[in-house]
Scaffold this active site. Sequence first.
Site, PDB file in Angstrom:
ATOM      1  N   TYR A  67       9.878  -6.201  11.657  1.00 30.64           N
ATOM      2  CA  TYR A  67      10.420  -7.228  10.769  1.00 30.64           C
ATOM      3  C   TYR A  67      11.906  -7.017  10.478  1.00 30.64           C
ATOM      4  O   TYR A  67      12.604  -7.951  10.086  1.00 30.64           O
ATOM      5  CB  TYR A  67       9.645  -7.274   9.456  1.00 30.64           C
ATOM      6  CG  TYR A  67       8.225  -7.779   9.579  1.00 30.64           C
ATOM      7  CD1 TYR A  67       7.735  -8.272  10.784  1.00 30.64           C
ATOM      8  CD2 TYR A  67       7.366  -7.766   8.497  1.00 30.64           C
ATOM      9  CE1 TYR A  67       6.433  -8.722  10.902  1.00 30.64           C
ATOM     10  CE2 TYR A  67       6.057  -8.221   8.609  1.00 30.64           C
ATOM     11  CZ  TYR A  67       5.598  -8.695   9.815  1.00 30.64           C
ATOM     12  OH  TYR A  67       4.312  -9.150   9.923  1.00 30.64           O
ATOM     13  N   LYS A 112      -0.516   1.733  17.732  1.00 36.52           N
ATOM     14  CA  LYS A 112      -0.835   1.374  19.121  1.00 36.52           C
ATOM     15  C   LYS A 112      -0.109   2.337  20.067  1.00 36.52           C
ATOM     16  O   LYS A 112       0.755   1.950  20.848  1.00 36.52           O
ATOM     17  CB  LYS A 112      -0.450  -0.081  19.399  1.00 36.52           C
ATOM     18  CG  LYS A 112      -1.392  -1.092  18.796  1.00 36.52           C
ATOM     19  CD  LYS A 112      -2.726  -1.146  19.544  1.00 36.52           C
ATOM     20  CE  LYS A 112      -2.568  -1.797  20.904  1.00 36.52           C
ATOM     21  NZ  LYS A 112      -3.854  -1.839  21.640  1.00 36.52           N
ATOM     22  N   ASP A 122      -5.924  -2.257  16.928  1.00 38.95           N
ATOM     23  CA  ASP A 122      -6.851  -3.338  17.284  1.00 38.95           C
ATOM     24  C   ASP A 122      -8.299  -2.907  17.060  1.00 38.95           C
ATOM     25  O   ASP A 122      -9.121  -3.677  16.563  1.00 38.95           O
ATOM     26  CB  ASP A 122      -6.621  -3.810  18.720  1.00 38.95           C
ATOM     27  CG  ASP A 122      -6.588  -2.683  19.731  1.00 38.95           C
ATOM     28  OD1 ASP A 122      -6.505  -1.502  19.337  1.00 38.95           O
ATOM     29  OD2 ASP A 122      -6.642  -2.973  20.947  1.00 38.95           O
ATOM     30  N   ASP A 143       0.510  -5.832   7.811  1.00 39.50           N
ATOM     31  CA  ASP A 143       0.482  -7.237   7.410  1.00 39.50           C
ATOM     32  C   ASP A 143      -0.833  -7.879   7.849  1.00 39.50           C
ATOM     33  O   ASP A 143      -1.500  -8.587   7.082  1.00 39.50           O
ATOM     34  CB  ASP A 143       1.681  -7.957   8.038  1.00 39.50           C
ATOM     35  CG  ASP A 143       1.966  -9.305   7.408  1.00 39.50           C
ATOM     36  OD1 ASP A 143       1.183  -9.742   6.541  1.00 39.50           O
ATOM     37  OD2 ASP A 143       2.961  -9.930   7.791  1.00 39.50           O
ATOM     38  N   ASP A 172      -4.695  -8.462   5.433  1.00 42.66           N
ATOM     39  CA  ASP A 172      -5.272  -9.794   5.258  1.00 42.66           C
ATOM     40  C   ASP A 172      -6.723  -9.833   5.743  1.00 42.66           C
ATOM     41  O   ASP A 172      -7.569 -10.518   5.157  1.00 42.66           O
ATOM     42  CB  ASP A 172      -4.443 -10.842   6.001  1.00 42.66           C
ATOM     43  CG  ASP A 172      -3.204 -11.267   5.215  1.00 42.66           C
ATOM     44  OD1 ASP A 172      -3.018 -10.750   4.103  1.00 42.66           O
ATOM     45  OD2 ASP A 172      -2.426 -12.094   5.721  1.00 42.66           O
TER      46      ASP A 172
END
Length: 371
Positions: free
Chosen positions: A142, A193, A226, A250, A254
């Site tokens: 970001y 990852k 993942d 992020d 959620d």
Amino acid sequence: MTTHKLLLLPGDGIGPEAMAEVGKIVAVLNGAGGDRFETEEALVGGAAIDAHGVPVADRDMDRALKADAVLFGAVGGPKWDGVAYEIRPEAGLLRLRKDMALFANLRPAICYPALAEASSLKRELVDGLDILILRELTGGVYFGIPKEIVDLGEGQKRGIDTQVYETYEIERIARAAFEAARTRKGKVTSMEKRNVMKTGVLWNEVVSRVGRDEYPDVRLEHMLADAGGMQLVRAPKQFDVIVTDNLFGDMLSDIAAMLTGSLGMLPSASLGAPDAATGKRRALYEPVHGSAPDIAGQGIANPIAMIASFAMMLRYSFALMREADALEAAIAAVLESGTRTGDIMAPGCRQVGTAEMGDAVAAEFARRLAA
């Protein structure tokens, strides 16, 4: 008696409606004879763009830096879809996080027993769920440079976002996760990852070293991000504290939020490093939900995530543990009584609007403080 100065940034959409209910909680506290709270409001997001041409004005940024804590609502909406990317409503929140050096985002995912049936998963998978996700907040993709869209000619363009992490950024969020785990079940799951990203390799290396050298009493496990998302919807109660980078945090927070039944239920805290002299942290608290422009102004938004964010403020910024516990218990008791906003409505319950839910929580909170 201590007086705490709060900056309230209601923002856009349902932000002002939910923020108004926090005022009722502040009034209860100010009438209880303990610490007092002084509040002032400022604009952020689309509201600030309309008034000042920027998503947060310099003078309001200065207020945020001087406040004892900041409570943030939500930003954005279709009204501002056409503004330049650099001044989009969300840029106001990003500036607050960056300028206040808020590197650690704490997002609890707690399933209240009264809402276990509202989850998209079976009750037995979420009943009693209590996860804390720590998301690194000021680094990663970001904020990495370069961030641009390059015109290659002949109708072709290249979009570039840069994922960058330095050792110290990973160390400080890792330490925050291990410290939190020591107050909970003593387990940290680090997600990245490393199989395809060099930043993931570094993340894994640094978190492993910090855990081994500084927190040998805390159990550490590693999981690809993942796979972590899959496990969150398969068997979420296996987790205690999850620590991850800005992008994956992020997304994963959620996912975890929806396990609890509604995005309208969950708070968050964004914390900076303790001041060397005073030990105080700059801090911003906000609900996980967005601005929900489709229901704004209708008086039906769920204010619980905003109120619970204020409870986190009492706990993390002011060490008012009794008051924080009482407010969180008040929320649980109101839900147990069957009082519901539309997003968490269930058969046999009583549906209320934003203000009535705020009234119910404030009344229960007052009762518990007086007990």
